[in-house]
Structures are given as C-alpha cells and as structure tokens.
Design an enzyme around this catalytic site. Structure first.
Site, mmCIF file in Angstrom:
data_model
loop_
_atom_site.group_PDB
_atom_site.id
_atom_site.type_symbol
_atom_site.label_atom_id
_atom_site.label_comp_id
_atom_site.label_asym_id
_atom_site.label_seq_id
_atom_site.Cartn_x
_atom_site.Cartn_y
_atom_site.Cartn_z
ATOM 1 N N ARG A 1 40.643 44.309 121.717
ATOM 2 C CA ARG A 1 39.216 44.239 121.381
ATOM 3 C C ARG A 1 38.791 45.390 120.479
ATOM 4 N NH1 ARG A 1 34.789 42.034 123.886
ATOM 5 N NH2 ARG A 1 33.710 43.061 122.193
ATOM 6 N N ARG B 1 36.249 37.498 133.793
ATOM 7 C CA ARG B 1 37.216 36.394 133.859
ATOM 8 C C ARG B 1 36.851 35.316 134.900
ATOM 9 N NH1 ARG B 1 42.439 40.534 134.277
ATOM 10 N NH2 ARG B 1 41.630 41.954 132.706
ATOM 11 N N ASP C 1 88.112 64.670 119.723
ATOM 12 C CA ASP C 1 88.070 64.192 121.105
ATOM 13 C C ASP C 1 88.595 62.749 121.090
ATOM 14 O OD1 ASP C 1 87.172 63.732 123.835
ATOM 15 O OD2 ASP C 1 85.502 62.644 122.912
#
Ligand code: GDG
Length: 731
Positions: free
Chosen positions: A11, A310, A497
C-alpha cells in the site's frame, strides 16, 4: 546521475476517495509513513505501491499525476488481482501460516499464480524508475518474490527487505507448497530484516533446509552474493504520542471520560479484527476475572476497540460474530444499573481519541496469540507521560522482547492473564512508575526514526561489503596478474589443500578420491622444475601416499603431523603424544552412539568427529555439545579443537597447517608463493604466509585470504591457466 532510494510496499502511504467525480488524496499518518517520510520525500526518491482503490484505466494518468506530486508511484491493481494476490495468497496463505494458524490456510493454486503475477507487476513498475547503483527497500509479506525479480532485472542495485509479521519455525513454513520459491524470492535481497532475533533464527533455519546456500552465523552466501539477516525491532513515533496527550482535543476527550468513569478503573484493548490478536481469549480471561473476583464488578471496565479489517472474508466474519456474542453474554450476565463490564466498539477512531484512551486507561491489555511486533503496546507506553499505568503483554508479541518490564503473559493461559489483571489492579504506584519509566525510555530511544536510520545504515554497510567482495573474487584481471608474476618467477611454492579445494565434498570420505583430470593438472604443474607443489591436507598420510605417492609432489598429512618431501620417506613430527586420545574418544563415542550418521576418524595424532551425514541441525547441535563438554579437557591437555566443514578435529596444539607451511619455506627464498584452501584449518596457512604470497579461499568470501574462488571447478580452471598460456578460464 544521483543515486536514489525507492521504497516499495503493498500500500502507498495515502488514502484516496472519490468525491463528486474527483479523486481526493490524504496522506497516511501511520508511524511507518512518518518514519519513511525522511526517505521517500527527499530528492528524486520515490515510494511505489498500490493506491488502495481500483482506478479505471482511462483515469489512471490523472491519479498518477496527483501522486507524483507526493513522490508516490502507483501500481494499479484490478479487483481480481486484489482478491487473489492480496486477500488470497497474502492473507489466506502467508498471514495464517506465518502466525501459526495453519488450519486457516487455503493453499489455492490460483492464489499463487496471482501472487507471482502481481509481484511481477511491482517489478515492472519499479523497472521504469530504477537505475544501476540505486537502493531499494521493500516492505512485507505481500512482496516476498520481488527482491529476486528486481535483482534479475537490475543486478547492480542494493536491495533491503523488511518483514513486519513473524517468520515461523521451519516446521510450519515447510507446509507451504511454494516454500522454495518464496525463499528464493527473498534471496534477491542484500539485507533481510525482521522484528526479532527469533524470526531471524527461523528464517535462517528454513533457508538452510530449503536451499543449497552456505550459511555462517547470520550471513547467507548465495550465488556469490552475501545476504545479511538481522533483527530491527520497529519503533513508533514516540514524540507524537507523547505530545498528543497535551493536545486540547485530547484533553477534552479525557475530561469527558473522567466524568463518565467516576471511580471505575479501565482496561484498554485495541486491535484490528484478526484471529492472531487473541481477542476472544482475552474476553474469556476477563469473564473469568468477573467470576473469580466478584469484587471487580462495578470497579473495572474493559474498553475494547476492534478496528474493522478483512471482514468480507468468512473466517473474519465468523470471528466478529463470536466476539459479538461473547461480549453480549458477558454484559448481559454481569452488568449492573450503573456499570457496564465491556465497552465494545467495532470501528476506528481518530488518533486523538486513541491518545485520550491510552492516557486515561489504568491498564492496557495486549495479548495476541502471535504478533510480529505490536505497536499498540508501545503507543500506550509513550502516552503515559506521568509514568503510571500497567502494560500486560503477550510473550508471543515481538514487543515482549524489548518491554520486559511489562507483566508478560502466555495468552493461551486464561488463568495467567486473569491473575495479571488482578496484579495490575493492585500494583502500587511506585512499582507502576518504576516499570513504566524504564519502558518509556526504551520506546523513546528506539523510535521509528532510529529504526529507519538503523536499517538504512546497515543497508549502506552491506552495499560497501558487497563492493569490496566483488574485487576479492579472483576474476580474470586478477588471475592474469597472478599469471604474469608466475611466468616471471623461477622458484615457486604452491600449497594446495585437497578436500573442497581440488575435489568436491563427498558424504563418504573414502570416495572423494582424485580423478584423471586432477592427476593431469598435478602432473603438468609439477613437471615444471621451478615448481614445488605441496599437497597440504588433514587426511591420513596413508591415504595421501596411496593417492599421490607416485607423483612429483611434496605431501603434508594430518595438518602437518606427517610430512614427506618428494623422493624422501614420511616423517612424523617428533615428541607428539597421543595418550589423550583414549579419554577424548570415550567421550566422542557417547555422542556417536546418540547421533545416527556420525562417526569418528582416528588419525595418528588427531581424532575427527564427522557429521556430514547427520540430519541437518542435529549435527551442529551435537557439535556444540561436544565443544562444551570437552572445552576443559582440551585446554588441560594442550590440545586444540578445530571446527571444520561438518567435522570437529582434535589434535596436538603443535600440529597446524600454518606452521607446516612455514616449515616448508624455512631456509628457502621463493619468488612466488600461492596457497589455496577451503576450510578453517587453511586459514592458518593464509595467516602464516608472508604478505607477498597469493592466498585464495575456496567456496566462501569470508576469510583472511586475499582472494576467493567459488568451488573446486574454478580452482582447477585457475591452475590450468598457470601452465597454459591461454586466457583465464575463470569467468
Ligand atoms: C503489522 C504486524 C507489527 C488501531 N486502531 C486505530 C488505529 N490503530 C493503529 C494503532 C497502531 C496500528 O493501528 C496497529 O499496529 P499493530 O502493530 O498493533 O498491528 P498490525 O496492524 O497487525 O501491524 C505487527 C506492525 O505490522 C508493524 O511492523 O507491529 O505485528 O501485525 O499503530 O495505533 N489508528 C487510528 N484509529 C484507530 O481506530 N488512527
């Protein structure tokens, strides 16, 4: 062009109504809009979002122009889009799941389709305004996919995202059918913010289970970018609420309250209509109080404001009916001629009216079942300018993490809530003041302005970190420079490594053996007489011997405990004792027995507890337990404990890859040194080597090394460039 900041939320901070054919705009007074005002109202900054009403296509330009004057950019949505993306996916899937109300969730495929397409619409609206170098701050759960969409369209912007509602535990989040997509959407951000550290933990745990990203502390490394996850507890416009109390309109409301209340104490509750707010349970607690404490009758009233929200959705309508009924029942049963137990308002009020209520109420009862933060509790505190009043606060609200001087309750425990009300009614003034003044100081200091500043500052910090990391990646230009120096050198040391650097990881440690490509690379590299190639690994010397004994290599095994120069015999470090192993392995055994998938590897001078095959999370938990358990033993016996990649290794303190590498260089003056490694133990090499050495960390960009490469495949590509003259194969 000056860079800008773009705020994006569902909004826009504006209310639009249509009156007599005209659109009338009124800016929102909410705390978030005020706080972000310092951002979007400046310069060419903008705020992008839905204007809150459906505007017919032919009038959209008109609204667009009106909004532009306020630095606002609209994303127009149809009724169908609002229905399916907003009411549907956002409020019927994400809202219930994120608030642990899974039975309310409706996993409808159409909702998801619209959620995606509307997020895309927001992206398109943003694309029209965004440029390289801009900063974006996206708000809330309606736009979880937007960070990734913007990142894809415009990779070189800084994106922050803040979620205003809780992030649930993984066990709840995993129920959503589209969970991986949602996490991937959020991964587009550089900074992810939540209200509390619990939300951060939950997000990190879901992210680690639903993606292959690497996570260390609160930093996620995903596709070469680091995403920082932090908590930013949101504050309110505290000055506004404090000053409102003196406002004449507020004073007038207060006077009339005072008259009507007489000696009745007031318990205030304010919420939007929502099942997460615990409105029914709160009414039950109040009913229990009237039953168990009849002395409250006539003396205590509940003022309950429920803001419509709502209520076209069936679940909300049902909740409203239940509230109506329970209020009716309580009032019918307990009211007296002069006293009403519950004053219930189903409407919204001007903020002056709220302020009068906040500053008049003796108690504020905030008992959500779940709440991201809860601003009402903070507004009540800011309005208590005389430091009186009691806040009762649910431990499920984010605010409870900061406001620990409130009476903190479990909202599911009706008896607990009732007892808190009794305690609040009886609380001596001195105690009220002591508690309230501490909380007021917190609310005042950590207000909305500091919140906005903290988030924006962190976003800037993350942007700088991203920029410096970009230069660390051993990309083409750098590899060309290394290549040049390599070509000019005559005496080179190359420390490599093995696991994670030259090969990928394999859950079965015996299966990560070298392949033909690697043998070719090592053979070519060591064929140059100017090169000393040293494999420096934590593996057993027997294994290195079996795999590399036939090549022209130097080998350092078990982090330096065993060493072998080319064409010489293996030598062990002198004076090393392994008497400690019995005691440590007895402890490790007890953990291995309780942790399926884990095992102990016994090396000459070290013990390794492996948990790569253990259930995600359990392995880390056990590893921490082991670390705590053995801390003291380790110190007493002169050992060191090294957490690595899904392993913890215990070994003599004298054994260390850094020392071993220095040993190798002792008495030599090479003109080119390079070391590549991927884990914790390789950091010792990076730190030990002289400053002119090239150090490259593999897989992660958090390291003491100067550069990094993404994975073993990039390492192989890089090594090949050293002995071929062709262009770098590293992207
Ligand atoms: C979400 C999260 C998080 C209420 N009634 C009226 C009115 N209000 C205002 C209050 C307060 C706001 O509404 C409610 O904020 P909350 O934080 O309590 O709750 P949510 O709306 O659910 O907000 C929440 C928040 O986002 C921020 O991140 O704290 O956890 O769920 O400011 O004052 N305002 C006016 N009239 C009313 O009748 N004017």
């Amino acid at each position: 062009m000056v860079n800008k900041t773009i705020i994006i939320s569902n909004r826009l901070p504006v209310k639009i109504v249509e009156q007599e054919g005209q659109y009338i705009l009124s800016p929102s007074e909410g705390g978030l809009a005020t706080g972000l005002g310092s951002v979007y109202k400046q310069g060419n900054n903008v705020w992008i979002g839905w204007p809150g009403i459906e505007v017919p296509e032919e009038r959209q330009d008109e609204v667009r122009h009106q909004l532009a004057e306020l630095n606002l950019i609209p994303v127009f949505l149809s009724a169908e889009e609002i229905n399916l993306y907003y009411e549907g996916f956002s409020n019927e899937v994400l809202w219930p799941v994120f608030h642990y109300m899974i039975t309310y969730a409706n996993f409808d495929q159409t909702y998801w389709d619209f959620y995606k397409s509307v997020n895309r619409k927001f992206e398109a609206a943003t694309a029209a305004h965004i440029n390289e170098g801009d900063t974006v701050w996206i708000h809330d759960y309606q736009l979880l996919l937007l960070p990734c969409m913007i990142r894809k369209a415009q990779p070189n912007v800084t994106i922050g995202f803040f979620q205003h509602i809780p992030f649930p535990s993984y066990e709840i989040f995993r129920l959503i059918p589209w969970r991986e997509e949602l996490i991937a959407g959020m991964f587009g951000a550089d900074l992810l913010g939540f209200h509390t550290f619990d939300d951060v933990r939950h997000f990190l745990s879901a992210a680690s289970r639903l993606s292959s990203a690497k996570i260390a502390d609160n930093i996620i490394t995903h596709k070469d970018r680091q995403i920082v996850v932090e908590s930013f507890p949101m504050g309110i416009d505290a000055d506004k609420f404090q000053n409102l109390v003196k406002d004449p309109t507020v004073q007038a409301y207060k006077e009339s309250f005072k008259e009507s209340l007489q000696d009745t104490k007031v318990v205030l509750t304010i919420d939007r209509l929502d099942y997460s707010k615990g409105i029914l349970q709160r009414l039950q607690a109040y009913q229990l109080l009237l039953e168990e404490h009849p002395e409250s009758v006539d003396r205590l009233s509940l003022y309950m404001i429920v803001v419509p929200s709502r209520d076209t959705v069936a679940q909300y309508k049902e909740l409203k009916d239940q509230i109506d009924q329970l209020v009716g029942k309580i009032n019918a049963r307990f009211r007296t001629l002069n006293w009403l137990p519950v004053h219930y308002f189903y409407r919204s009020f001007p903020v002056e009216f709220l302020s009068a209520l906040y500053s008049s109420a003796d108690i504020c009862l905030v008992t959500p079942m779940r709440d991201g933060m809860n601003l009402v509790s903070k507004e009540y505190i800011a309005s208590r300018t005389n430091n009186t009043g009691v806040l009762i606060l649910s431990e499920m609200a984010g605010a409870s993490k900061e406001l620990n001087d409130a009476l903190v309750v479990n909202p599911n425990n009706i008896g607990d809530v009732m007892r808190a009300i009794v305690k609040a009614v009886d609380m001596p003034l001195a105690e009220q003041k002591a508690r309230m003044s501490v909380m007021r100081a917190t609310v005042k200091k950590f207000d909305i302005h500091l919140w906005v500043k903290n988030f924006m500052d962190k976003l800037e910090e993350v942007r700088e970190m991203q920029e410096s990391l970009l230069t660390k990646h051993a990309v083409k230009a750098v590899t060309e420079q290394i290549g040049r120096e390599y070509a000019e050198a005559h005496d080179r040391y190359i420390f490599l490594d093995y696991d994670g650097t030259l090969v990928g990881f394999n859950a079965d440690i015996e299966r990560a053996s070298p392949d033909q490509e690697l043998y070719d690379i090592l053979t070519q590299l060591s064929a140059d007489p100017a090169n000393k190639v040293v494999i420096i690994s934590g593996r057993r010397h027997e294994t290195l011997q079996e795999w590399f004994g036939h090549l022209k290599l130097d080998l350092i095994a078990e982090h330096g405990a065993w060493q072998k120069h080319y064409q010489e015999e293996w030598k062990a470090l002198p004076l090393l004792t392994d008497a400690w192993k019995k005691e440590v392995s007895a402890v490790l055994d007890t953990y291995t027995d309780r942790t399926p998938g884990s095992f102990i590897e016994d090396k000459s001078y070290s013990l390794v507890w492996h948990y790569r095959k253990v259930e995600e999370g359990l392995g880390e938990l056990r590893a921490n337990e082991i670390i705590n358990h053995l801390k003291v033993t380790i110190a007493n016996k002169g050992l060191q404990m090294m957490p690595g990649n899904k392993v913890i290794e215990f070994k003599n303190i004298e054994v260390n890859k850094g020392k071993a590498a220095l040993n190798w260089l002792y008495g030599n003056t090479p003109d080119f040194i390079i070391a590549l490694g991927d884990d914790h133990t390789d950091e010792d090499i990076f730190k030990a080597l002289p400053p002119e050495a090239y150090t490259i960390k593999v897989g992660s960009n958090i390291s003491a090394a100067k550069y990094y490469l993404r994975n073993f495949a990039e390492v192989r590509g890089f090594l090949k460039t050293l002995y071929t003259d062709g262009p770098s194969v590293v992207a």
